[in-house]
Scaffold this active site. Structure first.
Site, mmCIF file in Angstrom:
data_model
loop_
_atom_site.group_PDB
_atom_site.id
_atom_site.type_symbol
_atom_site.label_atom_id
_atom_site.label_comp_id
_atom_site.label_asym_id
_atom_site.label_seq_id
_atom_site.Cartn_x
_atom_site.Cartn_y
_atom_site.Cartn_z
ATOM 1 N N HIS A 117 51.552 44.076 4.058
ATOM 2 C CA HIS A 117 50.221 43.734 3.562
ATOM 3 C C HIS A 117 49.237 44.780 4.106
ATOM 4 O O HIS A 117 49.268 45.079 5.310
ATOM 5 C CB HIS A 117 49.839 42.318 4.020
ATOM 6 C CG HIS A 117 48.488 41.882 3.584
ATOM 7 N ND1 HIS A 117 48.224 41.502 2.283
ATOM 8 C CD2 HIS A 117 47.314 41.784 4.254
ATOM 9 C CE1 HIS A 117 46.938 41.183 2.181
ATOM 10 N NE2 HIS A 117 46.368 41.348 3.365
ATOM 11 N N ARG A 173 52.978 39.468 -7.309
ATOM 12 C CA ARG A 173 53.014 38.082 -7.802
ATOM 13 C C ARG A 173 53.128 37.134 -6.610
ATOM 14 O O ARG A 173 53.891 37.399 -5.678
ATOM 15 C CB ARG A 173 54.215 37.844 -8.729
ATOM 16 C CG ARG A 173 54.299 38.771 -9.928
ATOM 17 C CD ARG A 173 53.110 38.708 -10.819
ATOM 18 N NE ARG A 173 52.950 37.376 -11.424
ATOM 19 C CZ ARG A 173 51.838 37.008 -12.046
ATOM 20 N NH1 ARG A 173 50.801 37.814 -12.099
ATOM 21 N NH2 ARG A 173 51.747 35.820 -12.588
ATOM 22 N N GLU A 210 51.875 52.680 6.139
ATOM 23 C CA GLU A 210 52.846 51.710 5.599
ATOM 24 C C GLU A 210 54.233 52.341 5.463
ATOM 25 O O GLU A 210 55.256 51.727 5.787
ATOM 26 C CB GLU A 210 52.391 51.209 4.223
ATOM 27 C CG GLU A 210 51.149 50.348 4.239
ATOM 28 C CD GLU A 210 50.743 49.897 2.842
ATOM 29 O OE1 GLU A 210 51.617 49.616 2.012
ATOM 30 O OE2 GLU A 210 49.526 49.821 2.596
ATOM 31 N N LEU A 250 50.500 32.232 1.841
ATOM 32 C CA LEU A 250 50.311 33.631 1.452
ATOM 33 C C LEU A 250 49.858 34.486 2.642
ATOM 34 O O LEU A 250 48.927 34.129 3.362
ATOM 35 C CB LEU A 250 49.251 33.718 0.339
ATOM 36 C CG LEU A 250 49.030 35.103 -0.272
ATOM 37 C CD1 LEU A 250 50.243 35.548 -1.085
ATOM 38 C CD2 LEU A 250 47.766 35.131 -1.116
ATOM 39 N N ASP A 251 50.575 35.618 2.839
ATOM 40 C CA ASP A 251 50.179 36.614 3.852
ATOM 41 C C ASP A 251 50.018 35.990 5.233
ATOM 42 O O ASP A 251 49.065 36.301 5.964
ATOM 43 C CB ASP A 251 48.850 37.287 3.428
ATOM 44 C CG ASP A 251 48.995 38.021 2.122
ATOM 45 O OD1 ASP A 251 47.983 38.145 1.406
ATOM 46 O OD2 ASP A 251 50.116 38.462 1.807
ATOM 47 N N GLY A 269 55.837 51.895 -6.351
ATOM 48 C CA GLY A 269 56.962 51.738 -5.439
ATOM 49 C C GLY A 269 57.029 52.748 -4.314
ATOM 50 O O GLY A 269 58.116 53.070 -3.832
ATOM 51 N N ASN A 273 57.376 41.286 3.940
ATOM 52 C CA ASN A 273 56.326 41.818 3.076
ATOM 53 C C ASN A 273 55.471 42.780 3.886
ATOM 54 O O ASN A 273 55.387 42.664 5.115
ATOM 55 C CB ASN A 273 55.444 40.672 2.550
ATOM 56 C CG ASN A 273 54.330 41.176 1.626
ATOM 57 O OD1 ASN A 273 54.576 42.002 0.752
ATOM 58 N ND2 ASN A 273 53.126 40.685 1.822
ATOM 59 N N THR A 301 56.369 33.463 4.332
ATOM 60 C CA THR A 301 56.490 31.998 4.372
ATOM 61 C C THR A 301 55.695 31.438 3.189
ATOM 62 O O THR A 301 55.092 32.190 2.442
ATOM 63 C CB THR A 301 55.882 31.447 5.688
ATOM 64 O OG1 THR A 301 54.509 31.857 5.730
ATOM 65 C CG2 THR A 301 56.615 31.988 6.898
HETATM 66 C C1 GRF Z 1 49.510 49.310 -1.980
HETATM 67 O O1 GRF Z 1 48.170 48.861 -2.077
HETATM 68 C C2 GRF Z 1 50.064 48.912 -0.657
HETATM 69 O O2 GRF Z 1 49.043 48.904 0.334
HETATM 70 C C3 GRF Z 1 50.564 47.516 -0.878
HETATM 71 O O3 GRF Z 1 51.012 47.493 -2.242
HETATM 72 C C4 GRF Z 1 50.318 48.529 -2.989
HETATM 73 C C5 GRF Z 1 51.245 49.409 -3.785
HETATM 74 O O4 GRF Z 1 52.248 49.883 -2.937
HETATM 75 N N1 GRF Z 1 51.624 47.206 0.020
HETATM 76 P P1 GRF Z 1 53.507 50.727 -3.534
HETATM 77 O O5 GRF Z 1 53.052 52.158 -3.624
HETATM 78 O O6 GRF Z 1 53.830 50.171 -4.919
HETATM 79 O O7 GRF Z 1 54.596 50.537 -2.527
#
Ligand code: GRF
Length: 188
Positions: free
Chosen positions: A109, A91, A174, A144-145, A12, A107, A141
Site C-alpha cells: 500500500h 479491487r 515499493e 481494508l489496508d 504491474g 499487499n 485481512t
Molecule cells: C501504484 O500506485 C502503487 O503505489 C500501488 O499500486 C499502483 C500501481 O502499481 N501499489 P504497479 O505499477 O501496477 O505495481
C-alpha cells in the site's frame, strides 16, 4: 519451493520487481499473474517473463463481487499458490475471498499505514503537510489496508512535490520493499 500468484490491475511494476527477485536461492517462484483487467499492461510483461497469466474482467459482473471472485478463483486455485501477492490490484476483496488465503496473502500500500488507508494517499500526505511518506507491505485481512505489517519504507515529502512526483519516489521504494518482505515471508 513456495508457489506465488500475483494479482495486478495495471502496469504491474511491482509484479515485475517481485518476479525478477524470485531466482537462485530465493525460496519462492512466481506461478501465475492474474488481473481483473484483460488489458492490464502487466499481463503482456508477465508472459514475456514466461509466467502463466489469467484475466477475469470484473465489469460484466456489475458489482457482484462474489461472482467475480468465484471466476477469478478458478485460475488462481488451478495454479495451487502457497502465497498470494496483491500488487497494484485495485479491487476490494470480500471477507470470504480473504479468509481462503488468510495468513498467506500480502499487499503493498503506498502510504505509511495506519496513515491513509484507501486511495489518493500521496495527495493526502501532501495536503496534510507531512514531512515523510512511504509504503507498507502488510498481510491482507478482511479490513481494508489493515493487516499485520511486514515492512515499511520512508521517503521525504519535498516542498515542491506533486502527487505524481511523490508517487514516483514511493514506487521506487515499493520495488525494493515488496521483494524483501516476500523473501522473508516465504522463508518462514
Ligand atoms: C501504484 O500506485 C502503487 O503505489 C500501488 O499500486 C499502483 C500501481 O502499481 N501499489 P504497479 O505499477 O501496477 O505495481
Amino acid at each position: 519451493m513456495k508457489r506465488v500468484a500475483i494479482l495486478i490491475s495495471g502496469g504491474g511494476s511491482n509484479m515485475i520487481a517481485l518476479a525478477q527477485s524470485m531466482t537462485g536461492d530465493h525460496p519462492a517462484r512466481p506461478v501465475l499473474v492474474a488481473s481483473n483487467d484483460p488489458q492490464a499492461g502487466g499481463l503482456a510483461k508477465a508472459r514475456s517473463m514466461g509466467i502463466e497469466t489469467a484475466a477475469v474482467d470484473h465489469r460484466p459482473f456489475k458489482g457482484d463481487r462474489a461472482a467475480f471472485e468465484a471466476a477469478l478463483l478458478e485460475p488462481i486455485l488451478a495454479a495451487q499458490p502457497d502465497i498470494l501477492c496483491l500488487a497494484g490490484f485495485m479491487r476490494v476483496l470480500t471477507p470470504a475471498f480473504v479468509q481462503r488465503f488468510e495468513g498467506r496473502m500480502l499487499n503493498i500500500h503506498p502510504s505509511l499505514l495506519p496513515k491513509y488507508p484507501g486511495l489518493h494517499t500521496h495527495r493526502r500526505a501532501i495536503e496534510a503537510g507531512d514531512a515523510e511518506a512511504g509504503c507498507t507491505v502488510h498481510e491482507v485481512t478482511a479490513v481494508l489496508d489493515d493487516g499485520p505489517i511486514l515492512g515499511q519504507s520512508r521517503v521525504p515529502v519535498l516542498t515542491d512535490d506533486t502527487p505524481d512526483t511523490l508517487a514516483q519516489r514511493v514506487l521506487a521504494e515499493e520495488h525494493k520493499l515488496y521483494p524483501a518482505c516476500l523473501r522473508e515471508f516465504a522463508a518462514r
